[in-house]
Write a protein that holds these residues in place. Structure first.
Motif, mmCIF file in Angstrom:
data_model
loop_
_atom_site.group_PDB
_atom_site.id
_atom_site.type_symbol
_atom_site.label_atom_id
_atom_site.label_comp_id
_atom_site.label_asym_id
_atom_site.label_seq_id
_atom_site.Cartn_x
_atom_site.Cartn_y
_atom_site.Cartn_z
ATOM 1 N N ASP A 157 40.417 39.532 47.477
ATOM 2 C CA ASP A 157 40.384 38.959 48.831
ATOM 3 C C ASP A 157 39.782 37.558 48.818
ATOM 4 O O ASP A 157 40.257 36.658 49.516
ATOM 5 N N LEU A 158 38.732 37.381 48.020
ATOM 6 C CA LEU A 158 38.120 36.054 47.914
ATOM 7 C C LEU A 158 39.061 35.066 47.245
ATOM 8 O O LEU A 158 39.134 33.901 47.632
ATOM 9 N N TYR A 159 39.775 35.546 46.207
ATOM 10 C CA TYR A 159 40.739 34.670 45.532
ATOM 11 C C TYR A 159 41.799 34.188 46.513
ATOM 12 O O TYR A 159 42.169 33.010 46.526
ATOM 13 N N LYS A 160 42.277 35.104 47.344
ATOM 14 C CA LYS A 160 43.321 34.752 48.312
ATOM 15 C C LYS A 160 42.789 33.761 49.346
ATOM 16 O O LYS A 160 43.462 32.795 49.709
ATOM 17 N N LYS A 161 41.553 34.018 49.810
ATOM 18 C CA LYS A 161 40.955 33.106 50.795
ATOM 19 C C LYS A 161 40.784 31.715 50.224
ATOM 20 O O LYS A 161 40.888 30.710 50.936
ATOM 21 N N ALA A 162 40.511 31.652 48.921
ATOM 22 C CA ALA A 162 40.305 30.366 48.261
ATOM 23 C C ALA A 162 41.630 29.677 47.916
ATOM 24 O O ALA A 162 41.634 28.567 47.399
ATOM 25 N N GLY A 163 42.722 30.368 48.199
ATOM 26 C CA GLY A 163 44.044 29.798 47.920
ATOM 27 C C GLY A 163 44.396 29.781 46.456
ATOM 28 O O GLY A 163 45.269 28.998 46.013
#
Length: 268
Positions: A258-264
Motif C-alpha cells: 500500500d505504501l509502495y502504491k501511494k509513493a507511485g
C-alpha cells in the motif's frame, strides 16, 4: 504502541529473516526490535554462506533489550546450533518471557541447511517454550518424526508437536500439492482449519518469517492465538498476491504494498 522482538538470522537481500520480520511488524502497527543470531549471505537465488553470532553477543543483545524496554511478544526464527538454542532458552527463562511465536526454521527455499543436524533434538526441546509453533510440512515431519501426506496426518503431527510442550501448533500446508489448508491445534485441543488459496507466483521468499512475525505482532496487540493466525493469514495472503521480482530468482512478498502504491512506485 506494542513492542515485538524478533530473534532470528539476517537476510542480505531483505526478503526473509530479521528484515522481513521488521517489515511485517511495522506494517501491522507495532514497534519491531531485533536480536541477530546469524548473518547469512543470500540473494534471490539462494543462501551462499552463514556466519553464526557468538552466544555472548546474542545473550547481550537480549539482555539490553529486556533491561530497558517492555517486550509484548517475541518471534523466534533461525537458531542454527545447540549452543545458540541453549543460550536463548536460558535468556527467555531468565526474563520469564511470554507470547513466544517459534518458526522452526531448518532449511531455506534453496535447500541450504540453516539448522545443524545435531541441533534437531535441541530444537524439539526448545519448542516447549512456544505459545505458538509454526512449522511447514517438512519441518513438522522432523519435529513429529513422521511423514505427512494429508490433512489427517497434519493434525496427528500437530498433536505430537504439542506433546513436546508447545501450547498451540500451526502446521502450514503450503508444501502440499493437492491442498494448501493450514491446520491450527489450540491449547484446549480444538482444531481450526484455514483454507488456503494457491497463488500463481514464484516470489515467495520470506513467507514463513513474515507469517510468524505478523502473528506475534497481532498477539502483542491483544488478539487470541486463533484471531492472530486468522489475521496473519490474511496479511500474508495479500503480501503474496502483491509479491514482486527484484533479482533473477525468488523475489519477496509485498510487505508494504500500500505504501509502495501511494509513493507511485512501480514494483512489477
Amino acid at each position: 504502541m506494542k513492542h515485538v522482538l524478533t530473534i532470528a538470522g539476517s537476510d542480505t537481500c531483505g526478503g526473509a529473516g530479521i528484515q522481513a520480520d521488521l517489515k511485517a511488524m511495522s506494517a501491522l502497527g507495532v514497534y519491531g526490535m531485533s536480536v541477530i543470531t546469524a548473518v547469512t549471505a543470500q540473494n534471490t537465488n539462494g543462501v551462499f554462506g552463514v556466519q553464526e553470532i557468538s552466544k555472548e553477543i546474542i545473550e547481550k543483545q537480549i539482555e539490553v533489550i529486556f533491561e530497558d524496554i517492555r517486550v509484548d511478544a517475541v518471534k523466534i526464527g533461525m537458531l542454527s546450533s545447540i549452543e545458540i538454542i541453549e543460550s536463548i532458552t536460558k535468556m527467555l527463562k531468565k526474563y520469564n518471557v511470554k507470547n513466544i511465536v517459534i518458526d522452526p526454521v531448518m532449511v531455506s527455499k534453496s535447500k541450504y541447511k540453516l539448522l545443524k543436524d545435531e541441533a534437531i533434538e535441541a530444537l524439539k526441546k526448545f519448542v516447549a517454550l512456544g505459545t505458538l509453533v509454526t512449522p511447514n510440512i517438512p519441518e513438522a515431519e522432523i519435529l513429529a518424526d513422521m511423514e505427512i501426506r494429508n490433512e489427517e496426518e497434519m493434525i496427528e503431527a500437530a498433536k505430537k508437536i504439542q506433546n513436546l510442550g508447545a501450547k498451540n501448533v500451526l502446521v502450514k500446508g503450503g508444501h502440499r500439492e493437492d491442498n494448501c489448508t493450514d491446520v491450527l491445534l489450540l491449547e484446549n485441543g480444538e482444531i481450526v482449519k484455514f483454507p488456503g488459496v494457491r497463488i500463481d507466483t514464484i516470489n515467495t521468499h520470506g513467507t514463513g518469517c513474515t507469517l510468524s512475525s505478523s502473528i506475534a505482532s497481532l498477539i502483542a496487540k491483544g488478539n487470541s492465538v486463533e484471531e492472530a493466525v486468522c489475521q496473519g493469514k490474511d496479511y500474508i495472503t495479500e503480501a503474496i498476491k502483491n509479491s514482486f521480482s527484484i533479482g533473477h530468482g525468488v523475489g519477496p512478498v509485498g510487505h508494504f504494498i500500500d505504501l509502495y502504491k501511494k509513493a507511485g512506485m512501480n514494483y512489477e
